[in-house]
Design a protein around this motif. Structure first.
Motif, mmCIF file in Angstrom:
data_model
loop_
_atom_site.group_PDB
_atom_site.id
_atom_site.type_symbol
_atom_site.label_atom_id
_atom_site.label_comp_id
_atom_site.label_asym_id
_atom_site.label_seq_id
_atom_site.Cartn_x
_atom_site.Cartn_y
_atom_site.Cartn_z
ATOM 1 N N PRO A 39 0.811 -1.229 0.000
ATOM 2 C CA PRO A 39 0.000 0.000 0.000
ATOM 3 C C PRO A 39 0.841 1.274 0.000
ATOM 4 C CG PRO A 39 -0.927 -1.594 1.513
ATOM 5 C CD PRO A 39 0.408 -2.143 1.085
ATOM 6 N N SER A 40 0.521 2.165 -0.915
ATOM 7 C CA SER A 40 1.283 3.402 -1.059
ATOM 8 C C SER A 40 1.077 4.340 0.136
ATOM 9 C CB SER A 40 0.870 4.127 -2.342
ATOM 10 O OG SER A 40 1.562 5.352 -2.463
ATOM 11 N N GLN A 41 2.136 5.020 0.501
ATOM 12 C CA GLN A 41 2.065 6.062 1.537
ATOM 13 C C GLN A 41 2.240 7.441 0.915
ATOM 14 O OE1 GLN A 41 1.218 5.068 4.658
ATOM 15 N NE2 GLN A 41 1.093 3.070 3.615
ATOM 16 N N ASN A 42 2.197 7.490 -0.406
ATOM 17 C CA ASN A 42 2.418 8.736 -1.147
ATOM 18 C C ASN A 42 1.124 9.542 -1.228
ATOM 19 O OD1 ASN A 42 3.299 10.777 -2.799
ATOM 20 N ND2 ASN A 42 3.903 9.453 -4.511
ATOM 21 N N VAL A 43 0.951 10.468 -0.295
ATOM 22 C CA VAL A 43 -0.263 11.295 -0.263
ATOM 23 C C VAL A 43 -0.209 12.297 -1.412
ATOM 24 C CG1 VAL A 43 -1.606 12.962 1.059
ATOM 25 C CG2 VAL A 43 -0.473 11.054 2.232
ATOM 26 N N ARG A 44 -1.271 12.333 -2.190
ATOM 27 C CA ARG A 44 -1.370 13.291 -3.303
ATOM 28 C C ARG A 44 -2.661 14.089 -3.093
ATOM 29 N NH1 ARG A 44 2.033 11.593 -7.961
ATOM 30 N NH2 ARG A 44 2.929 9.538 -7.517
ATOM 31 N N SER A 55 -2.434 2.594 -6.091
ATOM 32 C CA SER A 55 -2.490 2.651 -4.621
ATOM 33 C C SER A 55 -1.894 1.386 -4.000
ATOM 34 C CB SER A 55 -3.940 2.818 -4.149
ATOM 35 O OG SER A 55 -4.694 1.632 -4.330
ATOM 36 N N LYS A 73 -1.490 7.168 -2.243
ATOM 37 C CA LYS A 73 -2.146 6.626 -1.053
ATOM 38 C C LYS A 73 -3.639 6.474 -1.317
ATOM 39 C CE LYS A 73 -2.169 6.965 3.960
ATOM 40 N NZ LYS A 73 -1.616 7.649 5.145
ATOM 41 N N PHE A 74 -4.214 5.384 -0.820
ATOM 42 C CA PHE A 74 -5.613 5.081 -1.149
ATOM 43 C C PHE A 74 -6.559 6.197 -0.716
ATOM 44 C CE2 PHE A 74 -9.754 3.055 -0.620
ATOM 45 C CZ PHE A 74 -9.905 2.510 -1.889
ATOM 46 N N SER A 75 -6.220 6.895 0.346
ATOM 47 C CA SER A 75 -7.090 7.985 0.805
ATOM 48 C C SER A 75 -7.160 9.124 -0.218
ATOM 49 C CB SER A 75 -6.596 8.528 2.147
ATOM 50 O OG SER A 75 -5.284 9.046 2.038
ATOM 51 N N SER A 76 -6.174 9.202 -1.100
ATOM 52 C CA SER A 76 -6.161 10.244 -2.128
ATOM 53 C C SER A 76 -6.901 9.819 -3.391
ATOM 54 C CB SER A 76 -4.716 10.607 -2.495
ATOM 55 O OG SER A 76 -4.002 11.088 -1.384
ATOM 56 N N ASP A 127 3.954 1.092 -3.014
ATOM 57 C CA ASP A 127 4.575 2.173 -2.253
ATOM 58 C C ASP A 127 5.892 2.534 -2.929
ATOM 59 O OD1 ASP A 127 4.842 4.055 -0.272
ATOM 60 O OD2 ASP A 127 5.793 2.678 1.141
#
Length: 221
Positions: free
Chosen positions: A112-117, A179, A188-191, A182
């Motif tokens: 899971p990505s931690q890259n917030v966009r 997403s 990031k999935f939240s983005s 990482d």
């Protein structure tokens, strides 16, 4: 026939995402310069888009993108059932592509990505990238230059990687798939929901622009 179309969309989207993610990981392995990383990522994506659209367009239409399939449905080029099948193929294919790329570089299959966009500027970038993509595809079809679509789409995405703030995802299935990694190309999935919303807005604007420019006036001119 539907099975072949489904498989074409599945394989095409999987290969596209494997290229985006894999080239992103390779780029960061080779260089610490973000500009060079983006260039490597862009070149690989442009080449594979041209190849995939050229080879798979006669089989499935080479959408690889729920935005394109949704508009094809609105244009009555796909039935509702076929559109849903295409969405499923694209999302599953893209997810598999991300997992394959992760495994090739010894990352966990699902990482899971931690890259917030986040940010209005990035969402505007997605609106612009998606609008341009849809406009180019459908105006090319209208002008009868379908055979140029592989070059046109590859060129647009390549350019948009550099001139849009979001680096041009312009594809809900690819956004979801990215997403799962990482890495340089992850999100990031939240983005993801906001990116997809921006892509839908962009697609609507792009298609509206296409319709406006190609519709006949009351005088027939």
């Amino acid at each position: 026939m539907l099975r072949k179309k489904f498989l074409g969309e599945f394989i095409g989207t999987a290969t596209l995402v494997a290229t985006v993610v894999g080239s992103g990981i390779m780029a960061t392995n080779l260089s610490a310069d973000l500009g060079i990383d983006l260039l490597i990522n862009t070149v690989a994506t442009v080449f594979v888009l041209y190849i995939l659209i050229t080879l798979l367009a006669p089989i499935s239409g080479a959408h690889f993108n729920p935005l394109v399939s949704a508009i094809a449905y609105l244009r009555k080029e796909l039935t509702a059932a076929h559109t849903i099948y295409f969405f499923i193929a694209q999302i599953l294919g893209g997810s598999l592509g991300a997992m394959i790329a992760n495994l090739m570089f010894e990352h966990p299959a699902i990482d899971p990505s931690q890259n917030v966009r986040d940010g209005a500027n990035l969402l505007l970038g997605e609106v612009v990238a998606s609008a341009g993509l849809i406009f180019i595809i459908f105006i090319a079809i209208k002008q009868g230059i379908d055979k140029k679509i592989p070059r046109l789409v590859a060129a647009w995405i390549g350019a948009a990687y550099f001139f849009t703030s979001s680096t041009s995802f312009a594809n809900p299935a690819v956004t979801i798939a990215r997403s799962l990694t990482d890495s340089f190309s992850g999100i990031k999935f939240s983005s993801v929901p906001a990116f997809i919303a921006a892509q839908i807005v962009g697609a609507a604007l792009g298609y509206a622009g296409f319709k406006t420019l190609t519709s006949k006036s009351k005088s027939g001119k």
